[in-house]
Motif scaffolding. Structure first.
Motif, PDB file in Angstrom:
ATOM      1  N   MET A   1       0.857  -1.161   0.000  1.00 56.61           N
ATOM      2  CA  MET A   1       0.000   0.000   0.000  1.00 56.61           C
ATOM      3  C   MET A   1       0.906   1.228   0.000  1.00 56.61           C
ATOM      4  O   MET A   1       1.739   1.386   0.882  1.00 56.61           O
ATOM      5  N   SER A   2       0.715   2.084  -0.967  1.00 59.31           N
ATOM      6  CA  SER A   2       1.540   3.291  -1.056  1.00 59.31           C
ATOM      7  C   SER A   2       1.059   4.318  -0.020  1.00 59.31           C
ATOM      8  O   SER A   2      -0.059   4.252   0.489  1.00 59.31           O
ATOM      9  N   LEU A   3       1.914   5.265   0.290  1.00 63.02           N
ATOM     10  CA  LEU A   3       1.588   6.288   1.277  1.00 63.02           C
ATOM     11  C   LEU A   3       0.404   7.138   0.817  1.00 63.02           C
ATOM     12  O   LEU A   3      -0.492   7.449   1.600  1.00 63.02           O
ATOM     13  N   THR A   4       0.369   7.485  -0.456  1.00 63.84           N
ATOM     14  CA  THR A   4      -0.731   8.295  -0.989  1.00 63.84           C
ATOM     15  C   THR A   4      -2.058   7.554  -0.880  1.00 63.84           C
ATOM     16  O   THR A   4      -3.070   8.131  -0.474  1.00 63.84           O
ATOM     17  N   PHE A   5      -2.054   6.279  -1.208  1.00 65.08           N
ATOM     18  CA  PHE A   5      -3.271   5.470  -1.101  1.00 65.08           C
ATOM     19  C   PHE A   5      -3.702   5.335   0.349  1.00 65.08           C
ATOM     20  O   PHE A   5      -4.900   5.412   0.669  1.00 65.08           O
ATOM     21  N   ALA A   6      -2.761   5.159   1.252  1.00 67.07           N
ATOM     22  CA  ALA A   6      -3.081   5.029   2.678  1.00 67.07           C
ATOM     23  C   ALA A   6      -3.690   6.318   3.225  1.00 67.07           C
ATOM     24  O   ALA A   6      -4.690   6.282   3.949  1.00 67.07           O
ATOM     25  N   ILE A   7      -3.098   7.448   2.888  1.00 66.78           N
ATOM     26  CA  ILE A   7      -3.618   8.733   3.372  1.00 66.78           C
ATOM     27  C   ILE A   7      -5.011   9.005   2.817  1.00 66.78           C
ATOM     28  O   ILE A   7      -5.912   9.419   3.553  1.00 66.78           O
ATOM     29  N   SER A   8      -5.194   8.769   1.539  1.00 66.92           N
ATOM     30  CA  SER A   8      -6.507   9.028   0.944  1.00 66.92           C
ATOM     31  C   SER A   8      -7.565   8.074   1.511  1.00 66.92           C
ATOM     32  O   SER A   8      -8.698   8.482   1.760  1.00 66.92           O
ATOM     33  N   THR A   9      -7.202   6.830   1.741  1.00 65.15           N
ATOM     34  CA  THR A   9      -8.131   5.873   2.340  1.00 65.15           C
ATOM     35  C   THR A   9      -8.503   6.306   3.755  1.00 65.15           C
ATOM     36  O   THR A   9      -9.677   6.272   4.138  1.00 65.15           O
ATOM     37  N   TYR A  10      -7.517   6.736   4.532  1.00 69.24           N
ATOM     38  CA  TYR A  10      -7.788   7.192   5.898  1.00 69.24           C
ATOM     39  C   TYR A  10      -8.711   8.403   5.896  1.00 69.24           C
ATOM     40  O   TYR A  10      -9.642   8.481   6.698  1.00 69.24           O
ATOM     41  N   LEU A  11      -8.481   9.347   5.000  1.00 66.53           N
ATOM     42  CA  LEU A  11      -9.324  10.542   4.949  1.00 66.53           C
ATOM     43  C   LEU A  11     -10.766  10.207   4.575  1.00 66.53           C
ATOM     44  O   LEU A  11     -11.705  10.775   5.141  1.00 66.53           O
ATOM     45  N   VAL A  12     -10.947   9.301   3.646  1.00 66.15           N
ATOM     46  CA  VAL A  12     -12.314   8.895   3.277  1.00 66.15           C
ATOM     47  C   VAL A  12     -12.996   8.221   4.460  1.00 66.15           C
ATOM     48  O   VAL A  12     -14.158   8.522   4.783  1.00 66.15           O
TER      49      VAL A  12
ATOM     50  N   VAL B   1      -4.770  -4.041   7.417  1.00 63.36           N
ATOM     51  CA  VAL B   1      -4.408  -5.455   7.596  1.00 63.36           C
ATOM     52  C   VAL B   1      -5.048  -6.305   6.502  1.00 63.36           C
ATOM     53  O   VAL B   1      -4.401  -7.201   5.947  1.00 63.36           O
ATOM     54  N   ILE B   2      -6.298  -6.027   6.180  1.00 69.16           N
ATOM     55  CA  ILE B   2      -6.982  -6.795   5.134  1.00 69.16           C
ATOM     56  C   ILE B   2      -6.295  -6.635   3.790  1.00 69.16           C
ATOM     57  O   ILE B   2      -6.111  -7.610   3.050  1.00 69.16           O
ATOM     58  N   ILE B   3      -5.866  -5.416   3.459  1.00 68.24           N
ATOM     59  CA  ILE B   3      -5.242  -5.171   2.160  1.00 68.24           C
ATOM     60  C   ILE B   3      -3.820  -5.701   2.113  1.00 68.24           C
ATOM     61  O   ILE B   3      -3.434  -6.408   1.176  1.00 68.24           O
ATOM     62  N   VAL B   4      -3.018  -5.371   3.104  1.00 70.23           N
ATOM     63  CA  VAL B   4      -1.598  -5.726   3.066  1.00 70.23           C
ATOM     64  C   VAL B   4      -1.380  -7.230   3.225  1.00 70.23           C
ATOM     65  O   VAL B   4      -0.549  -7.818   2.528  1.00 70.23           O
ATOM     66  N   HIS B   5      -2.120  -7.856   4.120  1.00 67.48           N
ATOM     67  CA  HIS B   5      -1.927  -9.283   4.360  1.00 67.48           C
ATOM     68  C   HIS B   5      -2.850 -10.156   3.511  1.00 67.48           C
ATOM     69  O   HIS B   5      -2.893 -11.370   3.689  1.00 67.48           O
ATOM     70  N   ARG B   6      -3.576  -9.533   2.616  1.00 69.86           N
ATOM     71  CA  ARG B   6      -4.454 -10.213   1.664  1.00 69.86           C
ATOM     72  C   ARG B   6      -5.402 -11.197   2.343  1.00 69.86           C
ATOM     73  O   ARG B   6      -5.547 -12.345   1.935  1.00 69.86           O
ATOM     74  N   VAL B   7      -6.033 -10.710   3.404  1.00 66.51           N
ATOM     75  CA  VAL B   7      -7.033 -11.514   4.103  1.00 66.51           C
ATOM     76  C   VAL B   7      -8.204 -11.774   3.165  1.00 66.51           C
ATOM     77  O   VAL B   7      -8.744 -12.877   3.110  1.00 66.51           O
TER      78      VAL B   7
END
Length: 91
Positions: free
Chosen positions: A1-12, A69-75
């Motif tokens: 997960m890139s930093l930009t994707f993480a920040i935008s996901t958190y903001l949403v 966790v779901i995205i990074v560890h591919r749960v």
């Protein structure tokens, strides 16, 4: 997960949680019996935005941690979601 994707996901997630928490515990001016002239009776008496924003940050952080966790560890992967269409790769 890139930093930009993480920040935008958190903001949403943060904004969605904020809008879910805004009506919790709010009493209208009409319910309190103190209607300020020039405002609607349904306007909040004391919206308490700072505590709600702090609670939103805590809840959004927990939700984001679960999503991370779901995205990074591919749960759960996209292939496991049954209603998504299946595409074949073109060679």
């Amino acid at each position: 997960m890139s930093l930009t994707f993480a920040i935008s996901t958190y903001l949403v997630i943060w904004w969605i949680v904020l809008f879910a928490m805004l009506p919790i515990g709010v009493r209208t001016q009409a319910e309190e019996g103190e209607v300020t002239p020039g405002t609607a009776e349904s306007a909040p008496h004391r919206p308490r935005l700072l505590p709600k924003m702090l609670a939103t940050t805590v809840v959004a952080s927990l939700v984001f941690a679960a999503v991370y966790v779901i995205i990074v560890h591919r749960v759960i992967t996209l292939d496991q979601i049954p209603f998504l269409p299946r595409y074949e790769t073109v060679h």
